[in-house]
Design a protein around this motif. Structure first.
Motif, mmCIF file in Angstrom:
data_model
loop_
_atom_site.group_PDB
_atom_site.id
_atom_site.type_symbol
_atom_site.label_atom_id
_atom_site.label_comp_id
_atom_site.label_asym_id
_atom_site.label_seq_id
_atom_site.Cartn_x
_atom_site.Cartn_y
_atom_site.Cartn_z
ATOM 1 N N TYR A 43 0.791 -1.305 0.049
ATOM 2 C CA TYR A 43 0.171 0.005 0.016
ATOM 3 C C TYR A 43 0.900 1.330 0.222
ATOM 4 C CZ TYR A 43 -3.894 -3.126 1.388
ATOM 5 O OH TYR A 43 -4.853 -4.059 1.338
ATOM 6 N N GLY A 47 1.283 4.466 -2.832
ATOM 7 C CA GLY A 47 1.172 5.789 -2.429
ATOM 8 C C GLY A 47 0.150 5.882 -1.551
ATOM 9 N N ALA A 48 -0.761 4.958 -0.656
ATOM 10 C CA ALA A 48 -1.685 5.249 0.065
ATOM 11 C C ALA A 48 -1.277 4.981 1.524
ATOM 12 C CB ALA A 48 -2.722 3.985 -0.254
ATOM 13 N N PHE A 50 -1.973 6.390 4.381
ATOM 14 C CA PHE A 50 -2.937 6.442 5.451
ATOM 15 C C PHE A 50 -3.358 4.521 5.609
ATOM 16 C CE2 PHE A 50 -7.059 6.590 7.417
ATOM 17 C CZ PHE A 50 -6.844 7.187 8.518
ATOM 18 N N VAL A 51 -3.846 4.137 4.541
ATOM 19 C CA VAL A 51 -4.367 2.888 4.504
ATOM 20 C C VAL A 51 -3.229 1.825 4.804
ATOM 21 C CG1 VAL A 51 -5.459 0.979 3.011
ATOM 22 C CG2 VAL A 51 -5.855 3.449 2.624
ATOM 23 N N THR A 54 -2.892 2.107 8.592
ATOM 24 C CA THR A 54 -4.006 1.656 9.046
ATOM 25 C C THR A 54 -4.057 0.059 8.842
ATOM 26 O OG1 THR A 54 -5.372 3.495 8.284
ATOM 27 C CG2 THR A 54 -6.609 1.788 9.215
ATOM 28 N N GLN A 55 -3.477 -0.337 7.994
ATOM 29 C CA GLN A 55 -3.363 -1.879 7.947
ATOM 30 C C GLN A 55 -2.346 -2.144 8.984
ATOM 31 O OE1 GLN A 55 -4.372 -4.178 5.453
ATOM 32 N NE2 GLN A 55 -2.866 -5.621 5.571
ATOM 33 N N VAL A 58 -4.263 -2.109 12.481
ATOM 34 C CA VAL A 58 -5.460 -2.978 12.674
ATOM 35 C C VAL A 58 -5.068 -4.355 12.662
ATOM 36 C CG1 VAL A 58 -7.572 -3.650 11.866
ATOM 37 C CG2 VAL A 58 -7.260 -1.093 11.900
ATOM 38 N N ALA A 122 -1.669 10.160 -1.759
ATOM 39 C CA ALA A 122 -3.099 10.525 -0.924
ATOM 40 C C ALA A 122 -2.777 11.049 0.273
ATOM 41 C CB ALA A 122 -4.042 9.156 -0.906
ATOM 42 N N ILE B 47 -7.187 -0.407 -3.683
ATOM 43 C CA ILE B 47 -5.792 0.459 -3.737
ATOM 44 C C ILE B 47 -4.985 0.444 -5.058
ATOM 45 C CG2 ILE B 47 -3.897 1.042 -2.713
ATOM 46 C CD1 ILE B 47 -5.920 1.556 -0.816
ATOM 47 N N TRP B 50 -7.353 2.134 -7.561
ATOM 48 C CA TRP B 50 -7.390 3.741 -7.165
ATOM 49 C C TRP B 50 -6.025 4.435 -7.640
ATOM 50 C CZ3 TRP B 50 -3.518 5.412 -3.913
ATOM 51 C CH2 TRP B 50 -3.486 7.034 -3.759
ATOM 52 N N ARG B 51 -5.120 3.579 -7.614
ATOM 53 C CA ARG B 51 -3.825 4.238 -7.964
ATOM 54 C C ARG B 51 -3.612 4.279 -9.594
ATOM 55 N NH1 ARG B 51 -0.063 5.811 -10.127
ATOM 56 N NH2 ARG B 51 2.190 6.055 -9.626
ATOM 57 N N LEU B 59 -10.612 9.655 -4.416
ATOM 58 C CA LEU B 59 -10.316 9.030 -3.353
ATOM 59 C C LEU B 59 -11.209 7.903 -3.125
ATOM 60 C CD1 LEU B 59 -9.148 11.820 -0.626
ATOM 61 C CD2 LEU B 59 -7.668 10.216 -1.728
ATOM 62 N N ILE B 62 -9.393 4.595 -1.927
ATOM 63 C CA ILE B 62 -8.968 4.710 -0.345
ATOM 64 C C ILE B 62 -10.244 4.557 0.576
ATOM 65 C CG2 ILE B 62 -7.809 6.343 1.049
ATOM 66 C CD1 ILE B 62 -5.908 5.724 -0.507
ATOM 67 N N ILE B 66 -10.631 1.882 3.486
ATOM 68 C CA ILE B 66 -10.757 2.095 4.873
ATOM 69 C C ILE B 66 -12.012 1.583 5.635
ATOM 70 C CG2 ILE B 66 -10.957 4.146 6.616
ATOM 71 C CD1 ILE B 66 -9.393 5.934 4.645
ATOM 72 N N ILE B 69 -11.354 -2.141 5.991
ATOM 73 C CA ILE B 69 -10.778 -2.735 6.923
ATOM 74 C C ILE B 69 -11.417 -2.584 8.385
ATOM 75 C CG2 ILE B 69 -8.614 -2.104 8.300
ATOM 76 C CD1 ILE B 69 -7.325 -1.189 5.875
#
Lengths: 165, 103
Positions: A43, A47-48, A50-51, A54-55, A58, A122, B47, B50-51, B59, B62, B66, B69
């Motif tokens: 991730y 470029g993500a 935040f995810v 979070t991964q 969590v 992001a 993801i 998205w990319r 977004l 993303i 989220i 998850i």
């Protein structure tokens, strides 16, 4: 197809396959953490950020620890001498292989263009903005769901009290 | 092979590994972990699309990842609680031996 992607993909796959194939359940969860961390790194590579973090929070921080707790509380770390696979493992493997064959066939047939994109990032600020404006109702519902799940898990795992007459 | 194809193939592999584990292992805990792996494969797809999708500024992928998850965390908590309750009832976490629903 960079070298980084190939290394991370190999790590993630090794972790997940080991998690599904090892005998000792504690070793399975440790291998699973490797797979989850590899996914988080993928991730980040995409470029993500935040995810990705979070991964890690969590899955590596919460779900794996929860699984270790349950394994220890049920004393099922080392299974009995019998096979770790159930009696219908042949059918299960065939189904999984068939699903992968269909997915890979569909992906290879669709032919995504290999254009070179500018790097996308992001940042956390737009994500928070979207969560607080456009996605505020799903966010609240998610909070409600997590609260209900927490209460439900506590009630399920609680010792049943003997009712005294 | 484009990068998106690589990510999608990796995600399909992770999904299949999770499915195989969920279908073939005897331990209920590992079945739950296999389901978690399948959810993670779906997140990787979100993801990646998205990319490499046409409009990454929106977004959407993303946000989907989220929320996915969060759902997966709730599912893991409730699932492990159910496994604990079933263990207290039948003294085993092996699925082959959990063959009665009556208390």
């Amino acid at each position: 197809m960079t070298v980084t992607f190939l290394i991370l993909a190999a790590l993630t796959l090794a972790g997940t396959v080991a998690a599904m194939a090892m005998r000792n359940l504690i070793h399975c969860v440790l291998a699973l953490t490797l797979g989850f961390a590899g996914l988080a790194a993928l991730y980040l590579l995409l470029g993500a950020q935040f995810v990705g973090f979070t991964q890690i929070l969590v899955y590596v921080g919460a779900v794996a620890i929860l699984a270790v707790f349950v394994i220890m509380m049920t004393q099922s770390a080392i299974p009995a001498m019998q096979s770790i696979f159930s009696s219908f493992w042949v059918a299960g493997s065939v189904v999984a292989a068939a699903v992968f064959a269909v997915l890979a066939w569909a992906i290879c047939r669709s032919g995504f263009a290999s254009q070179v994109l500018p790097p996308v990032e992001a940042a956390v600020h737009p994500i928070g903005d979207a969560l607080m404006h456009g996605y505020v109702l799903p966010l609240e519902i998610m909070g409600l769901l997590l609260t209900a799940a927490m209460i439900g898990a506590v009630v399920l795992a609680m010792h049943e009290k003997r009712r005294t007459p | 092979m484009s990068p998106l194809t690589g990510y999608l193939l990796l995600s399909a592999l992770i999904f299949s590994v999770g499915l195989a584990g969920a279908l073939t292992r005897r331990s209920a805990i590992l079945v739950l972990i296999g389901i978690e792996l399948m959810l993670n494969a779906a997140n990787l797809n979100f993801i990646a699309f998205w990319r490499y999708g046409p409009n990454p500024q929106a977004l959407t992928g993303i946000m989907f990842a989220i929320f996915s998850i969060g759902i997966a965390a709730a599912e893991a908590a409730v699932g492990l609680g159910i496994i604990l309750a079933a263990y207290r009832h039948s003294k085993t976490t092996e699925l082959d031996q959990m063959n009665s629903m009556k208390g």
